[in-house]
Design a protein around this motif. Sequence first.
Motif, PDB file in Angstrom:
ATOM      1  N   ASP A  79      36.474  49.741  38.315  1.00  0.00           N
ATOM      2  CA  ASP A  79      37.561  50.726  38.385  1.00  0.00           C
ATOM      3  C   ASP A  79      37.477  51.519  39.685  1.00  0.00           C
ATOM      4  N   VAL A 133      48.387  42.870  41.410  1.00  0.00           N
ATOM      5  CA  VAL A 133      47.189  42.404  40.713  1.00  0.00           C
ATOM      6  C   VAL A 133      46.512  41.323  41.555  1.00  0.00           C
ATOM      7  N   GLY A 176      42.332  37.997  36.012  1.00  0.00           N
ATOM      8  CA  GLY A 176      42.325  38.576  34.667  1.00  0.00           C
ATOM      9  C   GLY A 176      41.536  39.878  34.607  1.00  0.00           C
ATOM     10  N   THR A 177      40.427  39.929  35.343  1.00  0.00           N
ATOM     11  CA  THR A 177      39.619  41.156  35.405  1.00  0.00           C
ATOM     12  C   THR A 177      40.415  42.270  36.081  1.00  0.00           C
ATOM     13  N   HIS A 206      43.667  42.509  36.323  1.00  0.00           N
ATOM     14  CA  HIS A 206      44.772  42.881  35.435  1.00  0.00           C
ATOM     15  C   HIS A 206      44.279  43.790  34.305  1.00  0.00           C
ATOM     16  N   SER A 207      43.166  43.432  33.699  1.00  0.00           N
ATOM     17  CA  SER A 207      42.613  44.212  32.594  1.00  0.00           C
ATOM     18  C   SER A 207      42.266  45.637  33.033  1.00  0.00           C
ATOM     19  N   HIS A 208      41.611  45.756  34.179  1.00  0.00           N
ATOM     20  CA  HIS A 208      41.213  47.084  34.672  1.00  0.00           C
ATOM     21  C   HIS A 208      42.423  47.907  35.093  1.00  0.00           C
ATOM     22  N   SER A 224      45.465  47.625  33.942  1.00  0.00           N
ATOM     23  CA  SER A 224      46.169  48.015  32.713  1.00  0.00           C
ATOM     24  C   SER A 224      45.498  49.215  32.074  1.00  0.00           C
ATOM     25  N   LYS A 225      44.184  49.188  32.001  1.00  0.00           N
ATOM     26  CA  LYS A 225      43.446  50.308  31.402  1.00  0.00           C
ATOM     27  C   LYS A 225      43.682  51.591  32.196  1.00  0.00           C
ATOM     28  N   GLU A 259      47.628  52.559  31.815  1.00  0.00           N
ATOM     29  CA  GLU A 259      48.101  52.853  30.464  1.00  0.00           C
ATOM     30  C   GLU A 259      47.334  54.000  29.822  1.00  0.00           C
TER      31      GLU A 259
END
Length: 149
Positions: free
Chosen positions: A6, A21, A33-34, A36-38, A40-41, A44
């Motif tokens: 992060d 991304v 994917g990593t 995108h996941s971070h 998004s967190k 959001e």
Amino acid sequence: MIDSIDRRILRLLDRVPRATVQYVAEHLSIARGTAHSHLSKLFEGRDLAPVSARLHPSAVGRPLRALVTAEVDQAKIEGLFEALEQIPEVVECTAISGQSDLWLEIVARDADDVYRITQRIMECRGIRRTATSLVLREMIPRRMAQLLT
């Protein structure tokens, strides 16, 4: 809490705010994917302030900033924050300890506008008195990047 990935993403976003991304993944050598996941967190959750919080007040025609402290009658606080939210020029309101109860940042067109806005604040139920200081110059802009190392 934000983790090391992060932190790296946030430092990159400080340099390239519109990074995709794919861009983040490539420049940080992490999986898409990593990334995108971070992202998004971060977006959001409540970790990042709204993009509009980064606007300079002059960009919206209000070059003058003022800091207003207010004393509040605690028995009349119901509805106060809703009333303050109805004043568009109030860009931040924080409860503080000490002699005053609230710290508000306002933005204005000119000194007459500051007066109008502070009068409107005084009309809000529960406000006893205010004190206003004009911001003459921003010496160190709000920053967080130095905490990411």
